[in-house]
Design an enzyme around this catalytic site. Sequence first.
Site, short mmCIF file in Angstrom:
data_model
loop_
_atom_site.label_atom_id
_atom_site.label_comp_id
_atom_site.label_asym_id
_atom_site.label_seq_id
_atom_site.Cartn_x
_atom_site.Cartn_y
_atom_site.Cartn_z
N THR A 1 0.86 -1.18 0.00
CA THR A 1 0.00 0.00 0.00
C THR A 1 0.90 1.23 0.00
OG1 THR A 1 -0.05 0.02 2.39
CG2 THR A 1 -1.79 -1.21 1.27
N GLU B 1 -5.95 -3.94 -0.42
CA GLU B 1 -6.29 -5.01 0.52
C GLU B 1 -7.55 -5.79 0.11
OE1 GLU B 1 -5.30 -1.98 1.42
OE2 GLU B 1 -4.15 -2.01 3.28
N LYS C 1 -14.30 16.88 11.54
CA LYS C 1 -15.18 16.78 12.72
C LYS C 1 -15.54 18.19 13.14
CE LYS C 1 -12.97 12.53 13.34
NZ LYS C 1 -11.66 12.24 12.70
N TRP D 1 -19.84 14.90 11.49
CA TRP D 1 -18.83 14.65 10.47
C TRP D 1 -19.19 15.37 9.17
CZ3 TRP D 1 -17.83 8.62 10.82
CH2 TRP D 1 -17.12 8.36 12.01
#
Lengths: 538, 538
Positions: free
Chosen positions: A185, A330, A438, A443
């Site tokens: 990654t 992944e 935030k 959010w």
Amino acid sequence: MLGRMQDWPLTVDKILDHANTWHGAREIVTRSVEGPIVRSAYGQLHARAKQVTSALRDWGVEPGDRVATLAWNTARHMEVWYGAMGMGAVCHTLNPRLFPAQLVYIINHAGDRILFADLTFVPLLKAVLPRCPTVERVVLLSDADTVAGAGLDGALAYEALLQQARGPSHWGGFDERTACALCYTSGTTGDPKGVLYSHRSNFLHTLMGLQSTVLGADPSAVILPIVPMFHANAWGIAFAAPAAGAKLVMPGARMDGAAIHELIETEGVTFSGAVPTVWQGLLTHLRDNNLGLSTLKRVVIGGSAVPESLIRAFHDEFGVEVVQGWGMTETSPIGTLSNARPEISALSFDEQIKWRAKQGTPPLGVELTVKDAAGAVQPADGRSQGRLMVRGPGVAAGYFGQAGDVLDPDGYFDTGDIATIDPQGFLQITDRAKDVIKSGGEWISSVEIESIAAGHPDAELTAVVGVPHPRWDERPLLIVKLRPGAEPDAGSHLAFLAGKIARWWMPDAVRFVDDIPLGPTGKVDKKRLREDLLEITA
Amino acid sequence: MLGRMQDWPLTVDKILDHANTWHGAREIVTRSVEGPIVRSAYGQLHARAKQVTSALRDWGVEPGDRVATLAWNTARHMEVWYGAMGMGAVCHTLNPRLFPAQLVYIINHAGDRILFADLTFVPLLKAVLPRCPTVERVVLLSDADTVAGAGLDGALAYEALLQQARGPSHWGGFDERTACALCYTSGTTGDPKGVLYSHRSNFLHTLMGLQSTVLGADPSAVILPIVPMFHANAWGIAFAAPAAGAKLVMPGARMDGAAIHELIETEGVTFSGAVPTVWQGLLTHLRDNNLGLSTLKRVVIGGSAVPESLIRAFHDEFGVEVVQGWGMTETSPIGTLSNARPEISALSFDEQIKWRAKQGTPPLGVELTVKDAAGAVQPADGRSQGRLMVRGPGVAAGYFGQAGDVLDPDGYFDTGDIATIDPQGFLQITDRAKDVIKSGGEWISSVEIESIAAGHPDAELTAVVGVPHPRWDERPLLIVKLRPGAEPDAGSHLAFLAGKIARWWMPDAVRFVDDIPLGPTGKVDKKRLREDLLEITA
């Protein structure tokens, strides 16, 4: 009681065997790194991949050893890919867009013994190789004369190697859980981590990818994987195309709009996959030169959120269906695709866009759920946000060289993405967990704002990050890279957002920049962006 | 070295979980055995299948126990199918077209504990059950009132059972090699043999079936599986349709042309699968009533060779693409499909028919080869015949209750079919090994002659068998069942064949019969046919 069916291990050598037996004459067309267009076929790929296994075994490469590639999408890269995997070694695709220091870390961490590389990367290799003691041999993917002139001491020539390969081929015959491929990654947080695919995971991912709602390859398809083999396995196309007997068109090192357009038209490409920036480049080229797309029917776009304006442009101007995909290294990488369902296709395109701009639904073999911080599954109401968790035979349990698994108590992998799922089952990634803003205990999705802001005619690239705020904790800041010649006008960019997002999501300010840093897979590098902003502020 | 991917067992409960989560509202429309059209959905199927598991566990049914069904294609049949499999029991589909003595043999051999049956089969059950001591409970797939009036002592009512089911559901969580389903071959030679599918084989077969070149299901598809669930798993449709979120249309007990046409038109069916006799029935109905097919795009026809005339009729008169398939109970059943490849699609339809009338090529996951009697692989030249051998994760290794495997030294299953493979990779079944006509040391394909002979306008059904010959060992005899009103004219039927087959393949004689015996899966029963001929001759 067990069933009485055959024990037929799912190993990827069988994918190439299948292509050779049933689709041996189907073409692989490559824009070679040397320049000319070259033609191969699955039968030839099969024979040459087996020659690669002979060469590797002659050098003492054993099953489980890592064989690295630093290469563009070409037939030769596929030969090495299948050759390494087919003998039970691990094909480790290196991303040439990484910084040299990251490449050094990854090569050493993987313990790569052999490295196959394109000519393009000789300067990079010169910077990297002195610090990579595990690499015993470097093979340049060209003929002997070209390699002799490439200026890399000790480099071997790929074509000479294949001619010399004499020993028997070593092909298949191992457990399906055997390691098959390794991809790190990009590591925007911490050190890069290696995802170690198994033959089983790659074979199952291939079958998942062959569904008509995913890649949908068949022998009539002509597939152009612009997404690199070093970027999440070219989204599985290097397996799925031979499995289905589809013609492959490999772009080599050139992914600019003109080069891509030429390949599409001359080779009759029907399907392609790439990140949004590549499609933006093609779109600009088409518009600037008043060109069309006569054979292309469907493209999958993924890697980062696809601006609505891009989906509309392909549909309205070129009659090409854009399917948005979500996935990650992944997840092999297929996660979801924004295929229209019949109840959505029945709507006007303007109404459909709400779903087409989302990441869509998973195919069989991908289990997704959204959980809050306490691990509670969130309702599929299109509003409740949480961490996107994923399970499946193509999903990582842990990383190469790290002990233990990284899964939650229910066996889910935490994607690090924040998402919602709507009542139609459509996933929407609202942010990366580390990028979500935030504000006042709620959010705000940086992704959603920047995706809408990208539709402003003056904007070439946009990003939204949270900046500290004494009362609200964080507030969004819109960052805009303007198109050449455009004038900075903050009010215009804010007005463009008004009414399209909640009022409390409106950025407090706009900052115009000369450039927005991109990471090695073409995504905005928000970590660097925040660091740059801090420097400016300090 | 093993990969680091998740251990996610391939079990079929996950197929229904997937349908429930992502396609819960997608419809299953059934022509009920009681008469009316009834509507269900995957969410409901999921909930009711779990109630079935509760009922089975309340009765002490354990994983590995056999739960039989004697039922048409309906939503209820699917509930029992997934309920039995989902708890780890083995769903044993019984073919009601077998003779009672064969059913008795099979039920006893399997040791079925519970039997779910449709109302239609009460007379058959009365004949069979007294000789089946292992069957503890019989459940009729209807409501309490209807079952009370059905006249089968001790039979339980399915709907009452589901209402009473109180216990927790037992769902998934076992090894992927666990036995999942049981289907006996029709046994034209020797006793019937039970193919014992595993969860793994059924899951992989489902993924194979979802390819666009196989079933190609997606959420926009409307699929009518006319092929019964008791006939080689409805060719996988009972798994593939929920996996893809396609709408299912279940024909129940009525498979005549009028009933099928009504369902296709009222439900908007786009895809279907059935044996040739069903399609012949539909064709006659359409022609007799001057009807069309407004939504149907593609049908898979298999189970026995498809006459060229049928492929042409669907193409020319109704604009429907016929894809011929080959497979068998032992292959789950997908083997090959006659999808046109680009080099074939480019030809005129008259030129394409040569390939469309063959059985086609295998998808990834099916390995096929043709071997002669000595085990030598035959060339793919379209002429060299041999025994068709098959390998794959969906292919049987042995049979239920029989020790050992039945595979050759290379791990291939011998299909008992004689076949050729042409240079384009297209398989053609030329005969069953036991039906092939051995004439002067060479093989004559009974299947090819009867398939061409079926195109004669007076022929309703045709068969070719070998009859003993003093000089040539065997010679072909053409047997014809005429259409109502047609006159027997042997010369006309032979003239129809002339020029279409090799001269030494020409039948020595034609025999006209009132009826040609069919086996329980709708194929010509050549064993009985030969016995009948011997009786006539004797």
